[in-house]
Scaffold this motif. Structure first.
Motif, PDB file in Angstrom:
ATOM      1  N   VAL A   1       0.872  -1.173   0.000  1.00 42.79           N
ATOM      2  CA  VAL A   1       0.000   0.000   0.000  1.00 42.79           C
ATOM      3  C   VAL A   1       0.905   1.217   0.000  1.00 42.79           C
ATOM      4  O   VAL A   1       1.731   1.393   0.891  1.00 42.79           O
ATOM      5  N   ASP A   2       0.756   2.063  -0.995  1.00 45.34           N
ATOM      6  CA  ASP A   2       1.665   3.194  -1.149  1.00 45.34           C
ATOM      7  C   ASP A   2       1.236   4.420  -0.340  1.00 45.34           C
ATOM      8  O   ASP A   2       2.073   5.202   0.089  1.00 45.34           O
ATOM      9  N   ASN A   3      -0.066   4.606  -0.171  1.00 45.17           N
ATOM     10  CA  ASN A   3      -0.591   5.800   0.485  1.00 45.17           C
ATOM     11  C   ASN A   3      -1.423   5.424   1.693  1.00 45.17           C
ATOM     12  O   ASN A   3      -2.000   4.339   1.758  1.00 45.17           O
ATOM     13  N   ALA A   4      -1.523   6.346   2.668  1.00 49.91           N
ATOM     14  CA  ALA A   4      -2.381   6.177   3.826  1.00 49.91           C
ATOM     15  C   ALA A   4      -2.722   7.551   4.377  1.00 49.91           C
ATOM     16  O   ALA A   4      -1.994   8.521   4.169  1.00 49.91           O
ATOM     17  N   ALA A   5      -3.848   7.624   5.081  1.00 43.31           N
ATOM     18  CA  ALA A   5      -4.308   8.908   5.605  1.00 43.31           C
ATOM     19  C   ALA A   5      -4.132   9.038   7.110  1.00 43.31           C
ATOM     20  O   ALA A   5      -4.285  10.133   7.656  1.00 43.31           O
ATOM     21  N   THR A   6      -3.822   7.959   7.824  1.00 41.50           N
ATOM     22  CA  THR A   6      -3.793   8.001   9.280  1.00 41.50           C
ATOM     23  C   THR A   6      -2.760   8.981   9.821  1.00 41.50           C
ATOM     24  O   THR A   6      -3.019   9.699  10.787  1.00 41.50           O
ATOM     25  N   ALA A   7      -1.591   9.036   9.216  1.00 38.47           N
ATOM     26  CA  ALA A   7      -0.493   9.834   9.769  1.00 38.47           C
ATOM     27  C   ALA A   7      -0.681  11.323   9.571  1.00 38.47           C
ATOM     28  O   ALA A   7      -0.174  12.132  10.361  1.00 38.47           O
ATOM     29  N   THR A   8      -1.395  11.725   8.517  1.00 38.40           N
ATOM     30  CA  THR A   8      -1.490  13.156   8.183  1.00 38.40           C
ATOM     31  C   THR A   8      -2.920  13.639   7.967  1.00 38.40           C
ATOM     32  O   THR A   8      -3.143  14.823   7.756  1.00 38.40           O
ATOM     33  N   ARG A   9      -3.890  12.723   7.975  1.00 38.52           N
ATOM     34  CA  ARG A   9      -5.278  13.040   7.627  1.00 38.52           C
ATOM     35  C   ARG A   9      -5.405  13.511   6.183  1.00 38.52           C
ATOM     36  O   ARG A   9      -6.408  14.091   5.793  1.00 38.52           O
ATOM     37  N   THR A  10      -4.390  13.309   5.397  1.00 37.80           N
ATOM     38  CA  THR A  10      -4.424  13.574   3.961  1.00 37.80           C
ATOM     39  C   THR A  10      -3.918  12.321   3.262  1.00 37.80           C
ATOM     40  O   THR A  10      -3.224  11.490   3.856  1.00 37.80           O
ATOM     41  N   ASP A  11      -4.264  12.182   1.999  1.00 37.08           N
ATOM     42  CA  ASP A  11      -3.814  11.024   1.229  1.00 37.08           C
ATOM     43  C   ASP A  11      -2.356  11.225   0.854  1.00 37.08           C
ATOM     44  O   ASP A  11      -2.040  11.839  -0.163  1.00 37.08           O
ATOM     45  N   THR A  12      -1.454  10.704   1.697  1.00 36.93           N
ATOM     46  CA  THR A  12      -0.026  10.993   1.570  1.00 36.93           C
ATOM     47  C   THR A  12       0.754   9.713   1.294  1.00 36.93           C
ATOM     48  O   THR A  12       0.521   8.696   1.943  1.00 36.93           O
ATOM     49  N   PRO A  13       1.682   9.731   0.343  1.00 35.07           N
ATOM     50  CA  PRO A  13       2.557   8.567   0.162  1.00 35.07           C
ATOM     51  C   PRO A  13       3.304   8.244   1.451  1.00 35.07           C
ATOM     52  O   PRO A  13       3.793   9.150   2.136  1.00 35.07           O
ATOM     53  N   LEU A  14       3.398   6.981   1.778  1.00 34.99           N
ATOM     54  CA  LEU A  14       4.097   6.581   2.999  1.00 34.99           C
ATOM     55  C   LEU A  14       5.549   7.039   2.980  1.00 34.99           C
ATOM     56  O   LEU A  14       6.125   7.348   4.028  1.00 34.99           O
ATOM     57  N   ARG A  15       6.144   7.104   1.808  1.00 36.81           N
ATOM     58  CA  ARG A  15       7.550   7.499   1.696  1.00 36.81           C
ATOM     59  C   ARG A  15       7.761   8.965   2.071  1.00 36.81           C
ATOM     60  O   ARG A  15       8.891   9.388   2.294  1.00 36.81           O
ATOM     61  N   ASP A  16       6.674   9.762   2.150  1.00 34.68           N
ATOM     62  CA  ASP A  16       6.788  11.176   2.501  1.00 34.68           C
ATOM     63  C   ASP A  16       6.404  11.465   3.947  1.00 34.68           C
ATOM     64  O   ASP A  16       6.284  12.632   4.330  1.00 34.68           O
ATOM     65  N   ILE A  17       6.199  10.429   4.754  1.00 31.72           N
ATOM     66  CA  ILE A  17       5.758  10.605   6.137  1.00 31.72           C
ATOM     67  C   ILE A  17       6.946  10.415   7.081  1.00 31.72           C
ATOM     68  O   ILE A  17       7.564   9.344   7.091  1.00 31.72           O
ATOM     69  N   PRO A  18       7.275  11.409   7.922  1.00 34.47           N
ATOM     70  CA  PRO A  18       8.430  11.293   8.826  1.00 34.47           C
ATOM     71  C   PRO A  18       8.077  10.627  10.154  1.00 34.47           C
ATOM     72  O   PRO A  18       8.441  11.111  11.227  1.00 34.47           O
ATOM     73  N   GLN A  19       7.378   9.534  10.097  1.00 33.47           N
ATOM     74  CA  GLN A  19       6.998   8.782  11.290  1.00 33.47           C
ATOM     75  C   GLN A  19       6.674   7.373  10.845  1.00 33.47           C
ATOM     76  O   GLN A  19       6.247   7.142   9.708  1.00 33.47           O
ATOM     77  N   SER A  20       6.862   6.407  11.726  1.00 35.82           N
ATOM     78  CA  SER A  20       6.681   5.011  11.356  1.00 35.82           C
ATOM     79  C   SER A  20       5.198   4.686  11.221  1.00 35.82           C
ATOM     80  O   SER A  20       4.427   4.862  12.166  1.00 35.82           O
ATOM     81  N   ILE A  21       4.802   4.231  10.051  1.00 33.68           N
ATOM     82  CA  ILE A  21       3.422   3.822   9.805  1.00 33.68           C
ATOM     83  C   ILE A  21       3.441   2.546   8.983  1.00 33.68           C
ATOM     84  O   ILE A  21       4.187   2.429   8.014  1.00 33.68           O
TER      85      ILE A  21
END
Length: 853
Positions: free
Chosen positions: A200-220
């Motif tokens: 799964v490339d994207n998720a909304a939990t970390a930012t409340r936006t549809d963000t690629p996991l590779r752009d999230i600075p926290q473990s998800i």
């Protein structure tokens, strides 16, 4: 006849072994980079051809024949023609025989058609591209994907194009833009979320936006639908075994799911981004889950008062525009039977009004030595309405009723676990817990323009619980006599009300690109807890000998005969305002900045004594992502949490709020052209002013100061080669009490936190030939030694659990058999109350058969 069947079985066994050895290498040669998918928006439809028995190709009788059949099973696309016409564009795929009906989806401005059991065999190149073939179309590309698929992508300049698809004996024709469909045409229709496989490339939990996991600075991490299906997961806790740094906590008599994330206990869970808060609630249902997302570390910046270890977000299935009806029956050990349905489709001709209905019934005997059964009913209808091309509504309902034995598990003995059978109960056979839950939610999304979106949501959730049990007390290890202090009969009710409003926009300031999120949350929790217990002159439950138990010796009094020991009422109102900015400096450098301000009012009543407090807090999050190479992300972040204490002292006063702070660094890599991802993280997390059970008054709480957890985590998930998938994890966690006013608790390890834990699940599905659709899976789940309680006066031993599965899918049918705890290992699943622990299930078999049409 029998001889023919035996001969056929021998052929299947021989060729399945050859397939397992040869297929991954053969198929890998045809795999090229797969187009990135934006999973939250990916959608699909699927039409299945009916296969008649006369159409089935007879199996090969030699290896040469078998290899020849494999080569002939794929349709070759030998030419691609892109021609401008009077009405737009015509794309023709030339073949020598008919292609199967493609699966379609829309990602951004691209219309995608994936064709199964096909390969490109072009004269010059196995990738076809044509730029700007007509006005409004930026690109047409045709490529080969893993799993023997051909992908056609038609990218529009301003919006995704529409098309008619015509199936012909010599190929496939896509006409763009859409014209009136002829009788032999198949209209391409977007119908719902595309099956995403393991990655799964994207998720909304970390930012409340549809963000690629590779752009999230926290473990998800994400546990996708395919893993839930392959492991036949019917409890969320079993899904979380696949993720590092998370385990199960005290289940209050094996009646609920709680989690220990990065060393810290939590009962909080998100459902589609809405907080569900309840100290006593049933096991979460999986029948309507699309996937499970886990954000590790503080998440208060977006979701308000939460425990700092992390949060689990349950993402549910949404209605589809194309009719689909799925029926499944699961049955297995201990009399388990679980039928379920998943029905979805449109309710009007233009498919703007859609429904989905998930329902399940479950009944089983517990593997523990109880007389009563586990019974469970779940119903979840959903309606979605596409009001316009800019506005949509989703209305969701869920109902759950759950009844099962109340079970404290087995008792500690010395500094370990009592040497008694793991199915032996130490309460009474008629100890029981009953829970009933209901929730309703309404979500509205409105696109203001191409850059700004308004989102509103409201959700109500309630749970009513009753617990009846004989309370265990102290063990005389010399005699094995376990005293039981009283008959306990508890009732509790929880109500959650949540309102969310946010606006998201994209804009630029000079060279910087921003994704801005501003929101307001309102949350109210009210709960009541009525504890009734037996006191003189009512006789307590008689002692029970753990080595030679006798049940039913005492007379259980009715609830009306019991004394009201304490009644607790609590109301929490939480107003939160947050702002978040995701800033793209360059393609390789990104920042995440966010902050939240909370105002919390808490009013409590304990046996008529009123108390109240108001708290205000600011919780920030800062993060940076650097991508020196496209498949590699390096990140660092700082985040905090804030949550009021629900615990009270023996004097009836509320404890001061808890606060958490985390520093995390990590790296996320994408391998095999993005088909496999790995996330490595290191963190230091502290939590202060924590409520734990008062050792002198077990129904009350004390604040013990500060706890710290630090560790290293590794998660790997993806596709190694076509059909061969893996999800694996490892966590090293050092969680201890660091400050407690000089008490003996300082330096103790936190309860239920193994220093080392790991998991591995891998599966392989044969991709072609007579055995196509046959798959195998195997899993190993390890947890090291861990302390059973905060006092560290007994230890839970380590274990390795081994699982396996065999599954087969063909056309619209799927059958599977899962074997859990194959070697029948005695292991402790989680620590419980005091010196009790809940054992895991022994060797278990669960079979299923499902049909979809």
């Amino acid at each position: 006849m029998c001889g023919v069947m035996v001969n056929r079985l021998v052929q299947i066994v021989i060729f399945s072994g050859i397939s397992l050895l040869v297929a991954p290498h053969v198929l890998a040669e045809s795999a090229i980079a797969e187009t990135k998918r934006k999973t939250n928006n990916d959608q699909y439809s699927l039409t299945t051809e009916i296969l008649h028995i006369n159409d089935i190709e007879q199996p090969a009788t030699t290896v040469d024949e078998w290899i020849a059949q494999i080569d002939q099973s794929q349709v070759q696309v030998t030419g691609v023609q892109v021609i401008a016409t009077d009405v737009g564009l015509e794309i023709t795929l030339e073949t020598s025989e008919p292609l199967e009906t493609p699966t379609t989806s829309i990602v951004g401005n691209a219309l995608i058609a994936d064709i199964p059991n096909a390969v490109l065999a072009l004269p010059d190149n196995n990738v076809f591209q044509q730029v700007n073939p007509v006005e409004g179309i930026a690109l047409v590309s045709v490529t080969t994907l893993p799993n023997n698929r051909v992908r056609v992508v038609i990218t529009g300049v301003d919006a995704p194009p529409t098309a008619n698809l015509s199936v012909a004996p010599s190929g496939l024709v896509l006409a763009v833009p859409r014209t009136e469909a002829a009788e032999d045409e198949i209209q391409i229709v977007v119908t719902g979320q595309q099956q995403e496989g393991y990655v799964v490339d994207n998720a909304a939990t970390a930012t409340r936006t549809d963000t690629p996991l590779r752009d999230i600075p926290q473990s998800i991490q994400v546990v996708p639908q395919q893993v839930l299906e392959e492991q036949q997961i019917i409890r969320v806790r079993d899904a979380l075994r696949n993720v590092s740094g998370i385990g199960e906590g005290n289940s209050f008599g094996n009646s609920r799911e709680t989690y220990v994330i990065r060393g810290f206990f939590t009962t909080d869970v998100l459902r589609n981004g809405f907080l569900e808060r309840s100290n006593f609630r049933a096991f979460r249902e999986t029948a309507n889950l699309e996937r499970v997302e886990i954000l590790k570390g503080p998440a208060s910046v977006l979701y308000g008062n939460l425990e700092p270890g992390g949060i689990v977000n349950l993402v549910t299935k949404v209605p589809l525009a194309e009719p689909r009806y799925s029926f499944e029956l699961q049955a297995g050990s201990f009399g388990t039977i679980r039928p379920s349905i998943d029905l979805t489709g449109p309710l009007n001709t233009d498919r703007t009004l859609r429904y989905r209905l998930n329902a399940a019934y479950e009944r089983s005997d517990d593997f523990r030595d109880f007389d009563q059964d586990i019974e469970r009913i779940f119903v979840a209808p959903v309606l979605s309405w596409q009001v316009s091309d800019r506005t949509d509504l989703i209305f969701e309902l869920e109902y759950l009723r759950d009844e099962r034995p109340f079970d404290r598990g087995i008792i500690a003995f010395g500094d370990g676990i009592a040497d008694i059978p793991f199915d032996r109960i130490l309460g009474e056979p008629d100890d029981v817990v009953r829970l009933e839950e209901f929730s309703a939610a309404l979500r509205l999304n409105h696109q203001l323009d191409e850059n700004w979106t308004l989102r509103n949501g409201v959700r109500f959730f309630t749970t009513d619980n009753s617990f009846r049990f004989a309370r265990v007390d102290t063990l005389d290890e010399a005699t094995g006599e376990l005293t039981r202090s009283d008959w306990s009969d508890n009732e509790s009710s929880f109500w959650n009300y949540a309102l969310q409003t946010s606006i998201q926009g994209q804009f630029s300031t000079g060279a910087l690109e921003h994704t801005l999120l501003v929101g307001v949350d309102l949350f109210r929790l009210t709960d009541t807890f009525d504890n009734r217990s037996s006191i003189e002159p009512i006789e307590p439950p008689p002692p029970i000998n753990i080595f030679a138990p006798e049940y039913g010796l005492g007379d259980r009094p009715s609830r009306d005969d019991l004394t009201d020991i304490f009644r607790f009422e609590d109301k929490i109102d939480n107003l939160g305002i947050y702002l978040q900015d995701q800033i793209t400096v360059t393609n390789s450098l990104k920042f995440l900045l966010g902050g939240r301000f909370d105002i919390i009012n808490q009013n409590s009543s304990f046996n008529g004594e009123e108390s109240e407090q108001q708290e205000q807090a600011f919780t920030p999050r800062l993060g940076i992502v650097y991508q020196p190479l496209e498949p590699l992300s390096l990140y660092a972040s700082f985040s905090q949490s804030f949550t009021p204490n629900s615990g009270t002292t023996v004097e009836g006063d509320l404890l001061s709020p808890e606060r958490g702070t985390q520093y995390e660094v990590g790296m996320r890599g994408e391998l095999f052209d993005g088909r496999l991802t790995a996330n490595l993280a290191a963190y230091n997390l502290t939590k202060r002013n924590i409520a734990v059970t008062d050792p002198n008054n077990i129904d009350f709480s004390i604040a013990i100061g500060e706890q710290r957890s630090r560790g290293i985590e590794l998660d790997v998930i993806g596709e190694i080669s076509p059909g061969w998938n893996i999800i694996a994890s490892y966590a090293h966690t050092d969680a201890e009490v660091t400050e407690d006013g000089g008490s003996s608790l300082e330096g103790n390890q936190l309860a239920d936190v193994p220093r080392n834990a790991a998991s591995l699940w891998t599966s392989y599905e044969i991709q072609r030939g007579d055995l196509q659709g046959l798959g195998f899976g195997v899993g190993l789940f390890f947890a090291g030694d861990r302390s059973g309680n905060l006092e560290n006066d007994y230890e839970i031993p380590s274990y390795v659990r081994t699982d396996a599965s065999i599954f087969y899918r063909r056309d619209s049918w799927r059958a599977a058999i899962n074997f859990k705890n194959i070697f029948d290992v005695d292991y402790i699943q989680n620590a419980g109350f005091g010196r009790t622990s809940n054992p895991g299930a022994p060797f278990t078999v669960l079979g299923s058969i499902a049909v979809e049409f």
